[in-house]
Design a protein around this motif. Structure first.
Motif, PDB file in Angstrom:
ATOM      1  N   ASN A  52       1.092   9.673   0.902  1.00 43.62           N
ATOM      2  CA  ASN A  52       0.363  10.173  -0.255  1.00 43.62           C
ATOM      3  C   ASN A  52       1.244  10.769  -1.353  1.00 43.62           C
ATOM      4  OD1 ASN A  52      -1.714  11.296  -1.915  1.00 43.62           O
ATOM      5  ND2 ASN A  52      -3.024  11.427  -0.124  1.00 43.62           N
ATOM      6  N   ALA A  97      -0.154   3.273  -9.926  1.00 45.14           N
ATOM      7  CA  ALA A  97      -0.397   4.600  -9.367  1.00 45.14           C
ATOM      8  C   ALA A  97       0.419   5.604 -10.173  1.00 45.14           C
ATOM      9  CB  ALA A  97      -0.004   4.647  -7.895  1.00 45.14           C
ATOM     10  N   SER A 135      -2.286  -3.375 -11.211  1.00 45.87           N
ATOM     11  CA  SER A 135      -2.713  -2.051 -10.745  1.00 45.87           C
ATOM     12  C   SER A 135      -1.524  -1.102 -10.671  1.00 45.87           C
ATOM     13  CB  SER A 135      -3.387  -2.157  -9.373  1.00 45.87           C
ATOM     14  OG  SER A 135      -2.492  -2.690  -8.423  1.00 45.87           O
ATOM     15  N   TYR A 158       0.828  -1.202   0.000  1.00 46.37           N
ATOM     16  CA  TYR A 158       0.000   0.000   0.000  1.00 46.37           C
ATOM     17  C   TYR A 158       0.862   1.251   0.000  1.00 46.37           C
ATOM     18  CZ  TYR A 158      -4.011  -2.959   1.053  1.00 46.37           C
ATOM     19  OH  TYR A 158      -4.993  -3.906   0.991  1.00 46.37           O
ATOM     20  N   TRP A 172       0.143  10.815  -5.302  1.00 49.48           N
ATOM     21  CA  TRP A 172      -0.181   9.597  -6.038  1.00 49.48           C
ATOM     22  C   TRP A 172      -1.677   9.563  -6.334  1.00 49.48           C
ATOM     23  CZ3 TRP A 172       3.734   7.185  -8.010  1.00 49.48           C
ATOM     24  CH2 TRP A 172       4.944   7.036  -7.315  1.00 49.48           C
ATOM     25  N   SER A 173      -2.035   9.002  -7.466  1.00 45.21           N
ATOM     26  CA  SER A 173      -3.436   8.806  -7.809  1.00 45.21           C
ATOM     27  C   SER A 173      -3.548   7.637  -8.787  1.00 45.21           C
ATOM     28  CB  SER A 173      -4.031  10.069  -8.448  1.00 45.21           C
ATOM     29  OG  SER A 173      -5.367   9.846  -8.854  1.00 45.21           O
ATOM     30  N   THR A 174      -4.707   7.029  -8.836  1.00 45.89           N
ATOM     31  CA  THR A 174      -4.938   5.973  -9.829  1.00 45.89           C
ATOM     32  C   THR A 174      -5.521   6.553 -11.120  1.00 45.89           C
ATOM     33  OG1 THR A 174      -7.128   5.549  -8.867  1.00 45.89           O
ATOM     34  CG2 THR A 174      -5.296   4.207  -8.057  1.00 45.89           C
ATOM     35  N   GLU A 216      -5.019   9.641  -3.346  1.00 42.34           N
ATOM     36  CA  GLU A 216      -5.866   8.633  -2.725  1.00 42.34           C
ATOM     37  C   GLU A 216      -5.022   7.972  -1.653  1.00 42.34           C
ATOM     38  OE1 GLU A 216      -7.575   5.933  -5.636  1.00 42.34           O
ATOM     39  OE2 GLU A 216      -7.330   7.474  -7.153  1.00 42.34           O
ATOM     40  N   ASP A 217      -5.574   7.804  -0.484  1.00 40.32           N
ATOM     41  CA  ASP A 217      -4.762   7.319   0.637  1.00 40.32           C
ATOM     42  C   ASP A 217      -5.512   6.236   1.395  1.00 40.32           C
ATOM     43  OD1 ASP A 217      -2.755   7.122   2.479  1.00 40.32           O
ATOM     44  OD2 ASP A 217      -3.307   8.926   3.595  1.00 40.32           O
ATOM     45  N   ASP A 239       0.820   4.227   1.421  1.00 41.40           N
ATOM     46  CA  ASP A 239       0.115   4.954   2.477  1.00 41.40           C
ATOM     47  C   ASP A 239       0.743   6.309   2.782  1.00 41.40           C
ATOM     48  OD1 ASP A 239       2.361   3.880   3.605  1.00 41.40           O
ATOM     49  OD2 ASP A 239       1.309   2.543   4.969  1.00 41.40           O
ATOM     50  N   ILE A 287      -3.231   3.679  -1.477  1.00 44.21           N
ATOM     51  CA  ILE A 287      -3.450   3.035  -2.774  1.00 44.21           C
ATOM     52  C   ILE A 287      -2.842   1.639  -2.718  1.00 44.21           C
ATOM     53  CG2 ILE A 287      -2.929   3.094  -5.236  1.00 44.21           C
ATOM     54  CD1 ILE A 287      -2.810   6.144  -5.039  1.00 44.21           C
ATOM     55  N   LYS A 288      -3.651   0.667  -3.049  1.00 45.05           N
ATOM     56  CA  LYS A 288      -3.178  -0.722  -3.046  1.00 45.05           C
ATOM     57  C   LYS A 288      -2.557  -1.043  -4.403  1.00 45.05           C
ATOM     58  CE  LYS A 288      -4.809  -5.485  -2.575  1.00 45.05           C
ATOM     59  NZ  LYS A 288      -5.996  -6.356  -2.329  1.00 45.05           N
TER      60      LYS A 288
END
Length: 223
Positions: A128, A161, A159, A124, A211-213, A150-151, A126, A153-154
């Motif tokens: 940000n 980021a 997947s 994760y 970070w963001s997806t 997003e906090d 965690d 992000i897995k």
């Protein structure tokens, strides 16, 4: 005439002897069973009691050796953890991830960082905002602008980021050229990654997003 009474007396004596013999035989009782090989009643009763006690002991959880250590039922045994869960639930360290940096011209020119977990890793993000710098000087450290995010992000499997970097936020010709960017998941990560840039841009007062997806959330803008 005297011989007849004598004969009668003799018969009486013999009859008495027979009666005495019969009485003696009756007093001796039946033949000893041990001499015929038959089991005595007391032995048979003892064996039955022993077998019953053994059965009850086994049913109550005792082992056959009487030590009371019978094997526990299968449902009571501890089940070890199964499957490979290495890395599950942990924070992403820089060395858990693969990074790529690409140049994005639209809608505002910037560099797009893509982070993906290495094979077999689940972790994760965690923290940000990534730690981004150019060179070892303090003037090469990118400032966070707080966009996207997003906090936590897995990251696992396919997947990814994203984070966006604007390497030059000043006007004019100032700045230094760099061919690589240093990326880490946190400022105190002991294993930062040095990633080659698509070109050698001039860097001056760089900025970086969270970070963001979603790619469209990581276009860095000065606010």
């Amino acid at each position: 005439m005297r011989s007849r009474p004598a004969t009668r007396s003799t018969r009486l004596v013999l009859a008495a002897a027979v009666v005495t013999a019969l009485a003696a035989t009756t007093a001796c009782g039946p033949e000893d069973p041990s001499e015929t090989g038959a089991a005595t009643p007391s032995t048979s009763t003892s064996s039955s009691a022993s077998a019953s006690a053994s059965t009850e002991g086994t049913e109550s959880g005792e082992s056959s050796d009487g030590k009371g250590e019978a094997e526990a039922p299968a449902g009571d045994k501890g089940t070890p953890a199964s499957g490979d869960k290495s890395g599950y639930g942990q924070s992403c360290g820089t060395n858990d991830l693969d990074f790529t940096v690409t140049w994005e011209a639209q809608p505002i020119s910037h560099y797009l960082v893509t982070a993906k977990a290495k094979s077999g890793i689940t972790c994760y993000l965690d923290v940000n905002t990534p730690s981004v710098s150019f060179g070892s000087g303090a003037d090469g450290v990118a400032s966070p602008v707080g966009q996207g995010g997003e906090d936590p992000i897995k990251l696992s499997g396919s997947s990814v980021a994203y984070a966006g970097i604007n390497v030059k936020t000043t006007e004019g010709e100032g700045g230094k050229q760099f061919e690589n960017v240093i990326i880490a998941t946190s400022e105190d990560d002991p294993n930062p990654a040095e990633v080659k840039l698509p070109d050698a841009p001039t860097v001056d007062k760089p900025i970086v997003t969270n970070w963001s997806t979603k790619r469209d959330e990581v276009i860095p803008r000065i606010v």
